[in-house]
Design a protein around this motif. Structure first.
Motif, PDB file in Angstrom:
ATOM      1  N   TRP A  67       0.836  -1.206   0.000  1.00 29.40           N
ATOM      2  CA  TRP A  67       0.000   0.000   0.000  1.00 29.40           C
ATOM      3  C   TRP A  67       0.869   1.254   0.000  1.00 29.40           C
ATOM      4  CZ3 TRP A  67      -1.044   3.979   3.604  1.00 29.40           C
ATOM      5  CH2 TRP A  67      -2.220   4.711   3.374  1.00 29.40           C
ATOM      6  N   TRP A  68       1.897   1.278   0.843  1.00 28.17           N
ATOM      7  CA  TRP A  68       2.782   2.434   0.901  1.00 28.17           C
ATOM      8  C   TRP A  68       3.633   2.562  -0.361  1.00 28.17           C
ATOM      9  CZ3 TRP A  68       2.296   6.523   3.646  1.00 28.17           C
ATOM     10  CH2 TRP A  68       1.796   6.487   4.961  1.00 28.17           C
ATOM     11  N   PHE A  69       4.129   1.443  -0.874  1.00 26.84           N
ATOM     12  CA  PHE A  69       4.929   1.513  -2.098  1.00 26.84           C
ATOM     13  C   PHE A  69       4.152   2.214  -3.211  1.00 26.84           C
ATOM     14  CE2 PHE A  69       7.648  -2.361  -0.831  1.00 26.84           C
ATOM     15  CZ  PHE A  69       8.768  -1.587  -0.578  1.00 26.84           C
ATOM     16  N   ASP A  70       2.872   1.913  -3.347  1.00 22.36           N
ATOM     17  CA  ASP A  70       2.040   2.549  -4.370  1.00 22.36           C
ATOM     18  C   ASP A  70       1.947   4.056  -4.154  1.00 22.36           C
ATOM     19  OD1 ASP A  70       1.541   0.203  -5.719  1.00 22.36           O
ATOM     20  OD2 ASP A  70      -0.422  -0.139  -4.824  1.00 22.36           O
ATOM     21  N   LEU A  71       1.775   4.474  -2.904  1.00 17.51           N
ATOM     22  CA  LEU A  71       1.614   5.896  -2.609  1.00 17.51           C
ATOM     23  C   LEU A  71       2.912   6.685  -2.757  1.00 17.51           C
ATOM     24  CD1 LEU A  71      -0.734   5.828   0.528  1.00 17.51           C
ATOM     25  CD2 LEU A  71      -1.342   6.376  -1.825  1.00 17.51           C
ATOM     26  N   LEU A  72       4.033   5.993  -2.720  1.00 18.82           N
ATOM     27  CA  LEU A  72       5.340   6.658  -2.776  1.00 18.82           C
ATOM     28  C   LEU A  72       6.028   6.526  -4.133  1.00 18.82           C
ATOM     29  CD1 LEU A  72       6.615   5.310   0.667  1.00 18.82           C
ATOM     30  CD2 LEU A  72       5.761   7.623   0.214  1.00 18.82           C
ATOM     31  N   ALA A  73       5.374   5.859  -5.071  1.00 17.49           N
ATOM     32  CA  ALA A  73       6.025   5.508  -6.336  1.00 17.49           C
ATOM     33  C   ALA A  73       6.487   6.724  -7.122  1.00 17.49           C
ATOM     34  CB  ALA A  73       5.095   4.652  -7.186  1.00 17.49           C
ATOM     35  N   ASP A  74       5.827   7.862  -6.953  1.00 18.50           N
ATOM     36  CA  ASP A  74       6.235   9.055  -7.695  1.00 18.50           C
ATOM     37  C   ASP A  74       7.466   9.708  -7.085  1.00 18.50           C
ATOM     38  OD1 ASP A  74       4.478   9.715  -5.501  1.00 18.50           O
ATOM     39  OD2 ASP A  74       4.538  11.794  -6.215  1.00 18.50           O
ATOM     40  N   LEU A  75       7.803   9.336  -5.848  1.00 21.88           N
ATOM     41  CA  LEU A  75       9.006   9.868  -5.206  1.00 21.88           C
ATOM     42  C   LEU A  75      10.227   9.007  -5.509  1.00 21.88           C
ATOM     43  CD1 LEU A  75       7.700  10.870  -1.651  1.00 21.88           C
ATOM     44  CD2 LEU A  75       8.086  12.365  -3.627  1.00 21.88           C
ATOM     45  N   TYR A  76      10.097   7.697  -5.257  1.00 20.51           N
ATOM     46  CA  TYR A  76      11.192   6.762  -5.508  1.00 20.51           C
ATOM     47  C   TYR A  76      10.627   5.430  -5.972  1.00 20.51           C
ATOM     48  CZ  TYR A  76      14.431   9.991  -3.359  1.00 20.51           C
ATOM     49  OH  TYR A  76      15.183  11.111  -3.104  1.00 20.51           O
ATOM     50  N   PRO A  77      11.280   4.790  -6.916  1.00 14.73           N
ATOM     51  CA  PRO A  77      10.832   3.456  -7.336  1.00 14.73           C
ATOM     52  C   PRO A  77      11.087   2.453  -6.213  1.00 14.73           C
ATOM     53  CG  PRO A  77      12.949   3.965  -8.327  1.00 14.73           C
ATOM     54  CD  PRO A  77      12.495   5.226  -7.637  1.00 14.73           C
ATOM     55  N   THR A 207      10.693   6.385  11.624  1.00 15.50           N
ATOM     56  CA  THR A 207      10.646   5.209  10.757  1.00 15.50           C
ATOM     57  C   THR A 207      12.026   4.962  10.181  1.00 15.50           C
ATOM     58  OG1 THR A 207       9.420   4.159   8.934  1.00 15.50           O
ATOM     59  CG2 THR A 207      10.079   6.456   8.626  1.00 15.50           C
ATOM     60  N   LYS A 208      12.229   3.762   9.662  1.00 15.66           N
ATOM     61  CA  LYS A 208      13.506   3.483   9.007  1.00 15.66           C
ATOM     62  C   LYS A 208      13.252   2.864   7.642  1.00 15.66           C
ATOM     63  CE  LYS A 208      14.229  -1.044  11.230  1.00 15.66           C
ATOM     64  NZ  LYS A 208      15.144  -1.862  12.053  1.00 15.66           N
ATOM     65  N   PHE A 209      14.112   3.224   6.712  1.00 10.58           N
ATOM     66  CA  PHE A 209      14.029   2.719   5.346  1.00 10.58           C
ATOM     67  C   PHE A 209      15.328   2.012   4.988  1.00 10.58           C
ATOM     68  CE2 PHE A 209      11.677   6.842   5.298  1.00 10.58           C
ATOM     69  CZ  PHE A 209      10.405   6.332   5.136  1.00 10.58           C
ATOM     70  N   GLU A 210      15.217   1.154   3.987  1.00  7.66           N
ATOM     71  CA  GLU A 210      16.411   0.580   3.371  1.00  7.66           C
ATOM     72  C   GLU A 210      16.365   0.902   1.881  1.00  7.66           C
ATOM     73  OE1 GLU A 210      17.829  -3.280   4.373  1.00  7.66           O
ATOM     74  OE2 GLU A 210      16.635  -3.360   6.206  1.00  7.66           O
ATOM     75  N   PHE A 211      17.505   1.283   1.354  1.00 11.90           N
ATOM     76  CA  PHE A 211      17.601   1.629  -0.065  1.00 11.90           C
ATOM     77  C   PHE A 211      18.643   0.739  -0.736  1.00 11.90           C
ATOM     78  CE2 PHE A 211      15.999   5.561   1.814  1.00 11.90           C
ATOM     79  CZ  PHE A 211      15.018   5.939   0.916  1.00 11.90           C
ATOM     80  N   GLY A 212      18.352   0.421  -1.985  1.00  5.77           N
ATOM     81  CA  GLY A 212      19.330  -0.232  -2.836  1.00  5.77           C
ATOM     82  C   GLY A 212      19.642   0.664  -4.015  1.00  5.77           C
ATOM     83  N   LEU A 213      20.676   0.285  -4.765  1.00  5.06           N
ATOM     84  CA  LEU A 213      21.057   1.043  -5.956  1.00  5.06           C
ATOM     85  C   LEU A 213      20.747   0.222  -7.189  1.00  5.06           C
ATOM     86  CD1 LEU A 213      24.537   2.329  -4.723  1.00  5.06           C
ATOM     87  CD2 LEU A 213      22.429   3.664  -4.919  1.00  5.06           C
ATOM     88  N   ASP A 214      20.070   0.852  -8.157  1.00  2.62           N
ATOM     89  CA  ASP A 214      19.839   0.163  -9.426  1.00  2.62           C
ATOM     90  C   ASP A 214      21.117   0.229 -10.263  1.00  2.62           C
ATOM     91  OD1 ASP A 214      20.000   2.646 -10.727  1.00  2.62           O
ATOM     92  OD2 ASP A 214      17.836   2.908 -10.796  1.00  2.62           O
ATOM     93  N   PRO A 215      21.177  -0.451 -11.405  1.00  2.38           N
ATOM     94  CA  PRO A 215      22.419  -0.461 -12.193  1.00  2.38           C
ATOM     95  C   PRO A 215      22.915   0.923 -12.583  1.00  2.38           C
ATOM     96  CG  PRO A 215      20.967  -2.209 -12.940  1.00  2.38           C
ATOM     97  CD  PRO A 215      20.176  -1.395 -11.954  1.00  2.38           C
ATOM     98  N   ALA A 216      21.996   1.887 -12.694  1.00  2.28           N
ATOM     99  CA  ALA A 216      22.408   3.241 -13.063  1.00  2.28           C
ATOM    100  C   ALA A 216      22.818   4.065 -11.845  1.00  2.28           C
ATOM    101  CB  ALA A 216      21.271   3.947 -13.798  1.00  2.28           C
ATOM    102  N   GLY A 217      22.689   3.480 -10.662  1.00  2.00           N
ATOM    103  CA  GLY A 217      23.100   4.190  -9.454  1.00  2.00           C
ATOM    104  C   GLY A 217      21.997   4.939  -8.754  1.00  2.00           C
ATOM    105  N   GLY A 218      20.738   4.807  -9.230  1.00  3.89           N
ATOM    106  CA  GLY A 218      19.625   5.494  -8.588  1.00  3.89           C
ATOM    107  C   GLY A 218      19.134   4.750  -7.362  1.00  3.89           C
ATOM    108  N   LEU A 219      18.577   5.481  -6.418  1.00  5.35           N
ATOM    109  CA  LEU A 219      18.072   4.881  -5.189  1.00  5.35           C
ATOM    110  C   LEU A 219      16.721   4.218  -5.417  1.00  5.35           C
ATOM    111  CD1 LEU A 219      18.944   7.565  -2.467  1.00  5.35           C
ATOM    112  CD2 LEU A 219      20.063   5.363  -2.878  1.00  5.35           C
ATOM    113  N   VAL A 220      16.560   3.036  -4.818  1.00  7.88           N
ATOM    114  CA  VAL A 220      15.330   2.255  -4.923  1.00  7.88           C
ATOM    115  C   VAL A 220      14.914   1.848  -3.514  1.00  7.88           C
ATOM    116  CG1 VAL A 220      14.256   0.178  -5.870  1.00  7.88           C
ATOM    117  CG2 VAL A 220      16.018   1.371  -7.190  1.00  7.88           C
ATOM    118  N   LEU A 221      13.642   2.102  -3.165  1.00 10.68           N
ATOM    119  CA  LEU A 221      13.127   1.667  -1.870  1.00 10.68           C
ATOM    120  C   LEU A 221      13.038   0.149  -1.847  1.00 10.68           C
ATOM    121  CD1 LEU A 221      10.174   4.045  -0.875  1.00 10.68           C
ATOM    122  CD2 LEU A 221      12.110   3.391   0.573  1.00 10.68           C
TER     123      LEU A 221
END
Length: 300
Positions: A67-77, A207-221
């Motif tokens: 539910w949250w991923f959908d609401l935040l999709a315009d901020l970060y993939p 709250t706490k988040f974890e981020f990964g990096l996509d192949p281009a170096g962008g942040l992903v939730l």
């Protein structure tokens, strides 16, 4: 030595390779090298995974994250590819499984705090700051901060403590550019979520988040997002600085565990006792309530 009282044996599924047992999730990879995350009903406190689990907890966490991923999709993939249960997996995996992109995970717990609570209160009382961020005098337990702050932590293994660190520590080890990007992302996502929670009568204290990096170096939730396991939610109509706040997170379990009723000696580093039925039931109710208050949907 904290961790599991009894470490669970992972389920073997044809076509999947088990790679990790976490406090809550079992992690696998599939034939396409995607990550398969299965949220169990386990609950942890003070670095111990407790017995028994909380019924439906894994499904509630998964549903709320989606539910949250959908609401935040315009901020970060985000890293979610599918909620399909892999062929041959147990029926019980339905509703608790996420098939996700493999990412280069940043080994930092990205914590946003909008209110003073928990370990932040302890540190503030000792130094007037939290993770190197100076705060005004006169704050007390539950106080809203002048503005949200980024207070990162190192990510610990099962049975180990996460350790609060400064922004400078993150910048030194991962580079100033990435550290700045993590701070901006963390505060941006927290700000959006805080406002949404407030509209639904809830205070999102931290709250706490974890981020990964996509192949281009962008942040992903990645991982879970804004669940009661990773966030501190308070009922807005009962918020009153000056004392600990009633909450929808695991604080109820922590309070029981450290009470005379449990009989557990935390300092002795002995396994905690099993939770009584009343504590399990009440904790389940808290998870359901925060899900329903946030999403507006009834938990079936």
């Amino acid at each position: 030595m904290s961790g599991f009282v009894t470490k669970p044996e992972p389920v073997e599924v044809p076509g999947l390779t088990h790679i990790h047992t976490g406090k809550v999730r079992e992690l696998y990879t599939d034939a396409d090298d995607n990550l398969v995350m299965v949220a169990s009903d386990r609950i942890s406190a003070y670095d111990w995974v407790l017995e028994p689990g909380i019924p439906d907890k894994g499904r509630i966490l998964t549903s709320l994250s989606l539910w949250w991923f959908d609401l935040l999709a315009d901020l970060y993939p985000n890293h979610v590819l599918s909620t399909d249960v892999p062929a041959g997996a147990p029926a019980d995996w339905a509703g608790r499984t996420l098939v996700c992109r493999r990412l280069d995970m940043v080994p930092v717990e990205c914590v946003a705090r909008g209110y003073l609570a928990g370990s932040g209160t302890v540190e503030y009382r000792a130094s007037g700051s939290v993770c190197g961020v100076a705060l005004p005098e006169g704050l007390t337990e539950g106080s809203e901060l002048p503005e949200p702050i980024f207070t990162p932590a190192t990510k610990a293994e099962v049975g180990e403590h996460d350790e609060n660190v400064s922004f400078a520590y993150v910048a030194e080890r991962h580079g100033a550019e990435l550290a700045d990007a993590l701070r901006r992302a963390t505060l941006s996502v927290y700000g959006r979520a805080r406002d949404i929670a407030r509209e639904r009568g809830l205070v999102l204290a931290d709250t706490k988040f974890e981020f990964g990096l996509d192949p281009a170096g962008g942040l992903v939730l990645a991982d879970e997002v804004l669940t009661p396991d990773s966030s501190r939610y308070w009922p807005a109509d009962r918020w009153a600085p000056g004392h600990a706040q009633p909450s929808f997170d695991k604080q109820y379990v922590r309070d029981w565990l450290t009470s005379p009723e449990s009989g557990w000696d935390r300092v002795a580093d002995t396994p905690p006792p099993d939770m009584p039925e009343e504590v399990v039931t009440r904790t389940h109710e808290k998870y359901v309530e925060v899900y329903e208050r946030l999403t507006g949907n009834r938990w079936a």
